[in-house]
Scaffold this motif. Sequence first.
Motif, PDB file in Angstrom:
ATOM      1  N   ARG A  12       0.893  -1.183  -0.011  1.00  0.00           N
ATOM      2  CA  ARG A  12       0.004  -0.088   0.086  1.00  0.00           C
ATOM      3  C   ARG A  12       1.022   1.078  -0.088  1.00  0.00           C
ATOM      4  N   GLN A  13       0.274   2.363  -0.435  1.00  0.00           N
ATOM      5  CA  GLN A  13       0.864   3.519  -0.380  1.00  0.00           C
ATOM      6  C   GLN A  13       0.131   4.645  -0.238  1.00  0.00           C
ATOM      7  N   ALA A  14       0.261   5.384   0.931  1.00  0.00           N
ATOM      8  CA  ALA A  14      -0.431   6.451   1.295  1.00  0.00           C
ATOM      9  C   ALA A  14       0.118   7.863   0.629  1.00  0.00           C
ATOM     10  N   LEU A  15      -0.855   8.736   0.415  1.00  0.00           N
ATOM     11  CA  LEU A  15      -0.447   9.848   0.026  1.00  0.00           C
ATOM     12  C   LEU A  15       0.803  10.645   0.530  1.00  0.00           C
ATOM     13  N   GLY A  16       1.787  10.779  -0.380  1.00  0.00           N
ATOM     14  CA  GLY A  16       3.291  11.376   0.383  1.00  0.00           C
ATOM     15  C   GLY A  16       4.209  10.505   0.947  1.00  0.00           C
ATOM     16  N   LYS A  17       3.660   9.036   0.962  1.00  0.00           N
ATOM     17  CA  LYS A  17       4.556   8.037   1.696  1.00  0.00           C
ATOM     18  C   LYS A  17       4.971   7.105   0.659  1.00  0.00           C
ATOM     19  N   GLU A  18       6.028   6.417   1.163  1.00  0.00           N
ATOM     20  CA  GLU A  18       6.550   5.240   0.305  1.00  0.00           C
ATOM     21  C   GLU A  18       5.533   4.063   0.164  1.00  0.00           C
ATOM     22  N   ARG A  19       5.862   3.247  -0.737  1.00  0.00           N
ATOM     23  CA  ARG A  19       5.085   2.035  -0.882  1.00  0.00           C
ATOM     24  C   ARG A  19       5.428   0.993   0.322  1.00  0.00           C
ATOM     25  N   GLU A  20       4.532   0.505   0.805  1.00  0.00           N
ATOM     26  CA  GLU A  20       5.182  -0.198   1.996  1.00  0.00           C
ATOM     27  C   GLU A  20       4.155  -1.780   2.099  1.00  0.00           C
ATOM     28  N   PHE A  21       4.941  -2.680   2.419  1.00  0.00           N
ATOM     29  CA  PHE A  21       4.505  -3.997   2.470  1.00  0.00           C
ATOM     30  C   PHE A  21       3.107  -4.314   3.718  1.00  0.00           C
ATOM     31  N   VAL A  22       2.483  -4.988   2.871  1.00  0.00           N
ATOM     32  CA  VAL A  22       1.043  -5.215   3.927  1.00  0.00           C
ATOM     33  C   VAL A  22       1.004  -6.999   4.356  1.00  0.00           C
ATOM     34  N   ALA A  23       1.084  -7.551   3.132  1.00  0.00           N
ATOM     35  CA  ALA A  23       0.821  -8.911   3.370  1.00  0.00           C
ATOM     36  C   ALA A  23       1.290  -9.951   2.121  1.00  0.00           C
ATOM     37  N   SER A  24       1.844 -11.052   2.492  1.00  0.00           N
ATOM     38  CA  SER A  24       2.049 -11.824   1.346  1.00  0.00           C
ATOM     39  C   SER A  24       1.700 -13.209   1.646  1.00  0.00           C
ATOM     40  N   ILE A  25       1.395 -13.955   0.591  1.00  0.00           N
ATOM     41  CA  ILE A  25       1.402 -15.617   0.851  1.00  0.00           C
ATOM     42  C   ILE A  25       2.018 -16.318  -0.502  1.00  0.00           C
ATOM     43  N   SER A  26       2.727 -17.417   0.156  1.00  0.00           N
ATOM     44  CA  SER A  26       3.308 -18.249  -1.058  1.00  0.00           C
ATOM     45  C   SER A  26       2.375 -19.061  -1.843  1.00  0.00           C
ATOM     46  N   TRP A  27       2.756 -19.233  -3.056  1.00  0.00           N
ATOM     47  CA  TRP A  27       2.079 -20.032  -4.183  1.00  0.00           C
ATOM     48  C   TRP A  27       1.751 -21.369  -3.759  1.00  0.00           C
ATOM     49  N   VAL A  28       2.996 -21.974  -3.184  1.00  0.00           N
ATOM     50  CA  VAL A  28       2.874 -23.460  -2.871  1.00  0.00           C
ATOM     51  C   VAL A  28       3.180 -23.429  -1.071  1.00  0.00           C
ATOM     52  N   GLY A  29       1.763 -23.961  -0.799  1.00  0.00           N
ATOM     53  CA  GLY A  29       1.985 -23.996   0.872  1.00  0.00           C
ATOM     54  C   GLY A  29       1.155 -22.922   1.224  1.00  0.00           C
ATOM     55  N   GLY A  30       1.140 -21.971   0.770  1.00  0.00           N
ATOM     56  CA  GLY A  30       0.123 -21.035   1.418  1.00  0.00           C
ATOM     57  C   GLY A  30       0.456 -20.286   2.609  1.00  0.00           C
ATOM     58  N   HIS A  31       1.945 -20.173   2.683  1.00  0.00           N
ATOM     59  CA  HIS A  31       2.741 -19.550   3.994  1.00  0.00           C
ATOM     60  C   HIS A  31       2.347 -17.849   3.990  1.00  0.00           C
ATOM     61  N   THR A  32       1.950 -17.358   5.057  1.00  0.00           N
ATOM     62  CA  THR A  32       1.454 -16.043   5.043  1.00  0.00           C
ATOM     63  C   THR A  32       2.468 -15.275   6.057  1.00  0.00           C
ATOM     64  N   PHE A  33       2.605 -13.935   5.566  1.00  0.00           N
ATOM     65  CA  PHE A  33       3.563 -13.041   6.248  1.00  0.00           C
ATOM     66  C   PHE A  33       2.701 -11.769   6.306  1.00  0.00           C
ATOM     67  N   TYR A  34       2.929 -10.875   7.530  1.00  0.00           N
ATOM     68  CA  TYR A  34       2.051  -9.559   7.604  1.00  0.00           C
ATOM     69  C   TYR A  34       3.187  -8.728   8.138  1.00  0.00           C
ATOM     70  N   ALA A  35       2.592  -7.580   7.794  1.00  0.00           N
ATOM     71  CA  ALA A  35       3.213  -6.498   8.327  1.00  0.00           C
ATOM     72  C   ALA A  35       2.741  -6.216   9.969  1.00  0.00           C
ATOM     73  N   ASP A  36       3.624  -5.902  10.777  1.00  0.00           N
ATOM     74  CA  ASP A  36       3.136  -5.688  12.210  1.00  0.00           C
ATOM     75  C   ASP A  36       1.994  -4.821  12.305  1.00  0.00           C
ATOM     76  N   SER A  37       1.768  -3.764  11.439  1.00  0.00           N
ATOM     77  CA  SER A  37       0.685  -2.775  11.552  1.00  0.00           C
ATOM     78  C   SER A  37      -0.599  -3.309  11.265  1.00  0.00           C
ATOM     79  N   VAL A  38      -0.576  -4.668  10.509  1.00  0.00           N
ATOM     80  CA  VAL A  38      -1.885  -5.201  10.195  1.00  0.00           C
ATOM     81  C   VAL A  38      -2.180  -6.655  10.712  1.00  0.00           C
ATOM     82  N   LYS A  39      -1.192  -6.951  11.565  1.00  0.00           N
ATOM     83  CA  LYS A  39      -1.528  -8.522  12.172  1.00  0.00           C
ATOM     84  C   LYS A  39      -2.536  -8.546  13.009  1.00  0.00           C
ATOM     85  N   GLY A  40      -3.340  -9.646  12.953  1.00  0.00           N
ATOM     86  CA  GLY A  40      -4.379  -9.727  13.633  1.00  0.00           C
ATOM     87  C   GLY A  40      -5.587  -8.961  13.029  1.00  0.00           C
ATOM     88  N   ARG A  41      -5.638  -7.986  12.184  1.00  0.00           N
ATOM     89  CA  ARG A  41      -6.616  -7.313  11.525  1.00  0.00           C
ATOM     90  C   ARG A  41      -6.995  -7.669   9.941  1.00  0.00           C
TER      91      ARG A  41
END
Length: 116
Positions: free
Chosen positions: A38-67
């Motif tokens: 995601r990229q907010a106005l005036g800010k750099e693009r930042e990672f939010v979440a990802s999922i591996s194509w095989v296995g479905g392993h997920t990763f989240y930015a701390d700011s969105v974990k649990g939400r």
Amino acid sequence: QVHLVESGGGLVQAGGSLGLSCAASGRMFEVYSMGWFRQALGKEREFVASISWVGGHTFYADSVKGRFTISRDNAKNSLYLQMNSLKPEDTAVYYCNLDQVSGRNWGQGTQVTVSS
């Protein structure tokens, strides 16, 4: 070349929920993962979440974990992001990305606005 199309953005009040989708088409070969930035106005693009194509392993930015919850449907070449308990600071353009052996591909983005 891979074509990614996001949908589902919009305006929501703080505390509300939104679901984003990303449909992938085109030349996909040895996909590693898909994700959201995601990229907010005036800010750099930042990672939010990802999922591996095989296995479905997920990763989240701390700011969105649990939400936020990322998921995918390989058969439909689709990626999803369920966003709950949204905060005004989640306001941004959300971009879908796909990483494969030939490199990273980006969608055009979808606007998410959270009002206080």
